[in-house]
Enzyme design. Structure first.
Site, PDB file in Angstrom:
ATOM      1  N   ASP A 231       9.696  17.343  82.803  1.00 45.27           N
ATOM      2  CA  ASP A 231      10.006  15.642  82.508  1.00 45.27           C
ATOM      3  C   ASP A 231      11.329  15.202  82.353  1.00 45.27           C
ATOM      4  OD1 ASP A 231       9.725  12.712  82.146  1.00 45.27           O
ATOM      5  OD2 ASP A 231       8.309  13.044  80.998  1.00 45.27           O
ATOM      6  N   ASP A 340      40.530  -2.921  45.338  1.00 41.62           N
ATOM      7  CA  ASP A 340      40.037  -2.896  46.573  1.00 41.62           C
ATOM      8  C   ASP A 340      38.943  -1.800  44.773  1.00 41.62           C
ATOM      9  OD1 ASP A 340      40.683  -4.032  49.084  1.00 41.62           O
ATOM     10  OD2 ASP A 340      42.067  -3.041  48.782  1.00 41.62           O
ATOM     11  N   LYS A 540      23.913  37.971  46.690  1.00 44.75           N
ATOM     12  CA  LYS A 540      24.856  38.564  47.192  1.00 44.75           C
ATOM     13  C   LYS A 540      25.480  36.656  48.048  1.00 44.75           C
ATOM     14  CE  LYS A 540      25.840  41.019  51.562  1.00 44.75           C
ATOM     15  NZ  LYS A 540      27.146  40.433  51.808  1.00 44.75           N
TER      16      LYS A 540
END
Length: 826
Positions: A231, A340, A540
């Site tokens: 589909d 700001d 590791k």
């Protein structure tokens, strides 16, 4: 919980009724169980459904039984009486505009659970700033007809995968939670829904022609017996598909659940129930996280600016997630003066325009209007934005520093600022709250949380800067005017040590370059460790191995083959002197840590940078060096000392910091260590004998690497151009490995694991060659199309080797700039 109690989710309070109502009679799954599932799975649910209008299928009284199914309600638009904090998007219908809910926070999922919404369906496109975008993913629904089963769907999925990868798309599979499979592939947003549907339709018809015995692309039920319907229609802009991780309204509480390709190939699939999905999420994480990466939070910022017309930083790439805590207040003289206020959060500076600046006392409250997110580089920006550009005017830093976070929600932020001694806050802590008051207008209230020093209050009143800041400001405005030297001396902070320059990668008199190279480990497995008491076990790390040398005024980071990586990691060069106070040579691994695990892809992005680019990357994505051995201290070589003794001296020498850490031995049995490191997503475990001596440049059985994943270093010898949207760039890389007599042996191709940026970068990085390399076994069809390049070392993850020596299902991890082809023969 009472019959109609209130619950709090993410700071939202909402009514949750009848928690013990059974919604799935066959398993006794209650409404409370559904709530717990959606909240525990909220991260990936929102990641894959967020930003999309959500259509809900509601079973208010439960799904019922096979004999008496429950009644289902199909709900598109937002229900009346829904909480006003539910985010919505407006879509046009023939009858006018309609409001659809959008998933933006876990509380929205809790509310949907309260409403009995078990299935959540979304389109393949998102909304951004009120506008519908092109689809960002392609979907195929593999639906078995009568007489076909899930194993048939799995076979079709493998065929679909092959075709999609040939056109440069890399699908991920899910069992749908119903009968079949879903397959998604990420799109780059350049094609429309109509174009995506046509591609999917053509693919479905091609596969039907190739495998007519099992595949059908026509919706007619009469054609589907014994076959799998491919589909393609759900790529239509008006269609939806059940969201990944959504529950299904079936007899069992199944879920649309991501699966691995190994599971698809193995067959014997079953639909997964929600309890199994939660277990898999905890164990494996989100298997399809790459399908819907976080949205580019700087897209709006870039759309408002041109890098060619403004001095502001305009990065081309989406931001990388960070956990930094920087802040800045910039005085912005635009059409009107305002300030700001910007806070670093998840790789960007979340920004507010505060017309009158931060309040000086708790009695004051100031208006803040949230603006677009800014890049982290903006935190150091000062300059003049040209006339005619967005925000035209002068920007100056009023104060900046770091902050301590107490709370960060969609509607409230509480934190304490720590600024510069000569900044607008005068260096005193400043505790504040940001409270959202109007989501539509993006308006917030800025409130100072408590009384502070009276002198500071007086200095801040009227938002006046400190004396030193006034002097600096006056100097900027008056050009060559003198600044009061006494005020500067009294108020300004002492100059910051520029260790990156004082202790950089350049040589000075008396410096030397060490001749030591890393000791190498043998690949092994846990069964080869006979007596655990003889061994030390470490993580590791998935990074780049380096020898760290501090010598005189120089810090160098030398790769395994002696390449100097110092220029790419100025953050580490600056951090080492504070951690290692004397001349020393150490062994370690450069990593970029995210949630405690190493992100190898992020490390790749930093490895080839230098200069300003490296400095910006160091700020946005800081690296860490994990030290695990001490080879030399103040000229004394320690190679013949026992590992335990060298590590004891390492512990005594190194003062750890955020950028320099010691990789300490792990406690517990090897079995438990392997289990825990696998759960955390780490690459594996290093096993080292307690009494091992250090053997520079040699591989030894005294050190052994026990890997969780099968990874291999390979030689990149060429690339094939992609198709469709990947035309002109790398579709797949051609790989080889060292063979007998020094010749290379073909090892297959890798076409998955790349981002769009990776493909373009590889095309530019790989140096072309005109002659055919000496490689055995390259197929004729590859020879016809390949673009040969000078051999480079890369790393892939793969399932196994085929009998011919090719890698099965390889996934690209990145170039290994720290290694040469000669290293692979060791």
């Amino acid at each position: 919980m009472a019959a109609a109690d209130r619950i709090v989710v993410g700071g939202r309070s909402l009514r949750f009724s009848n928690p013990d109502k059974v919604l799935y009679p066959s398993t006794g799954t209650t409404k409370r169980d559904v709530l717990e599932y959606v909240l525990r799975a909220s991260g990936p649910l929102i990641a894959h459904a967020g930003g999309r209008p959500v259509t809900r299928k509601r079973w208010v009284e439960g799904v019922g039984t096979e004999q008496k199914p429950g009644q289902v309600f199909f709900q598109k638009t937002l229900e009346r009486g829904a909480p006003d904090w539910i985010q919505t998007v407006e879509l046009q219908h023939s009858t006018g505009p309609k409001q659809y809910p959008v998933l933006s926070e876990p509380a929205a999922l809790a509310w949907m659970a309260q409403m009995g919404a078990l299935e959540l369906h979304v389109p393949q496109w998102r909304m951004l700033d009120g506008d519908r975008q092109n689809p960002d993913r392609l979907v195929l629904d593999l639906d078995p007809g009568e007489g076909a089963d899930l194993d048939d769907c799995a076979q079709v999925a493998l065929w679909v995968r092959e075709l999609l990868e040939d056109i440069g798309l890399h699908p991920v599979p899910l069992t749908s939670g119903s009968k079949g499979l879903h397959m998604y592939a990420r799109l780059d947003g350049t094609v429309t829904s109509e174009q995506a549907s046509e591609v999917a339709h053509q693919l479905a018809r091609s596969l039907e022609a190739m495998h007519p015995e099992l595949i059908v692309s026509d919706m007619k039920k009469s054609l589907r017996t014994g076959k799998v319907l491919l589909d393609w229609s759900q790529n239509s802009g008006s269609k939806t598909t059940v969201a990944p991780y959504s529950l299904r309204g079936r007899l069992l509480p199944t879920v649309a659940a991501p699966r691995t390709w190994d599971e698809i190939e193995a067959g014997g699939l079953q639909q997964l129930e929600y309890t199994e999905v939660l277990e898999r999420l905890e164990r494996d994480g989100d298997l399809i996280a790459s399908l819907d990466p976080p949205p580019d939070r700087l897209a709006k910022y870039r759309g408002m600016r041109s890098a060619h017309r403004t001095p502001e930083p305009v990065p081309a790439e989406p931001p990388t997630s960070t956990d930094g805590r920087s802040w800045v207040v910039q005085k912005h003289q635009a059409s009107r003066l305002h300030y700001d206020f910007r806070l670093e959060q998840d790789g960007v500076l979340v920004s507010w325009a505060v017309p009158k600046g931060l309040p000086s006392t708790p009695k004051q409250n100031r208006l803040g209007v949230q603006t677009e997110d800014h890049p982290l580089e903006y935190g150091s920006f000062e300059g003049t934005i040209p006339k005619g550009e967005y925000g035209a005017g002068t920007v100056q830093i009023w104060d900046a520093g770091t902050y301590e976070l107490e709370k960060w929600r969609d509607d409230e932020v509480i934190a304490t600022l720590h600024g510069r001694p000569d900044g607008g806050l005068g260096g005193d802590p400043y505790r504040f709250a940001l409270i959202r008051t109007d989501a539509d207008k993006r308006q917030w209230l800025v409130h100072r949380m408590k009384e502070q020093d009276a002198e500071r209050d007086a200095r801040l009143k009227g938002y006046a800067p400190s004396k030193a800041a006034e002097a600096r400001e006056a100097q900027g405005e008056a050009g060559d005017a003198d600044v009061d030297a006494e005020a500067d001396t009294a108020q300004a902070a002492p100059p910051k040590r520029r260790l990156g320059k004082q202790l950089g990668s350049g040589r000075s008199k008396g410096d030397r370059v060490t001749d030591l190279r890393p000791m190498l480990a043998s690949l092994s497995d846990a069964s080869a460790i006979d007596d655990e008491r003889e061994w030390s076990f470490e993580v590791k790390w998935d990074g780049w191995r380096v020898i760290v040398e501090r010598s005189g005024t120089t810090v160098r980071l030398l790769s395994r083959n002696g390449r100097d990586l110092s220029g790419a990691f100025p953050d580490l060069v600056e951090a080492v002197p504070a951690a290692v106070a004397t001349d020393a040579v150490l062994d370690g691994e450069i990593v970029i840590l995210k949630r405690g695990a190493a992100d190898f892809e992020a490390l790749q992005d930093r490895g080839g940078l230098s200069g300003r680019q490296a400095a910006r990357a160091a700020k946005a994505t800081p690296a860490t060096i994990m030290l695990f051995d001490l080879l030399e201290e103040e000229g004394e070589r320690l190679l013949d000392e026992r590992l335990d003794d060298r590590q004891s001296r390492l512990d005594a020498l190194v003062h750890e910091s955020a950028r320099v850490k010691i990789s300490k031995p792990l406690r517990g049995s090897l079995e438990r260590i392997l289990e825990v490191t696998a759960e955390r997503g780490l690459e594996g475990v290093m096993a080292k004998r307690h009494d091992s001596r250090y053997r520079p440049g040699r591989r030894s059985d005294d050190w052994r690497k026990l890997k969780h994943q099968q990874m291999e270093e390979v030689v990149v010898i060429g690339w094939l151009e992609g198709n469709g949207s990947l035309a002109g760039t790398v579709g797949s890389l051609v790989l080889a490995r060292p063979g007998e007599g020094g010749r290379l042996q073909y090892a297959g191709r890798v076409g998955s694991g790349f981002s769009g940026a990776d493909r373009d970068r590889l095309r530019d990085q790989l140096r072309p060659r005109r002659t055919t390399p000496a490689v055995d076994g390259v197929p004729a069809d590859v020879v016809k199309k390949v673009r040969w390049v000078r051999a480079a070392v890369g790393e892939v993850e793969h399932a196994e080797r085929t009998t011919s020596g090719a890698l099965r299902h390889p996934v690209w991890r990145g170039l290994r700039a720290d290694k040469t082809v000669a290293d692979l023969a060791v």
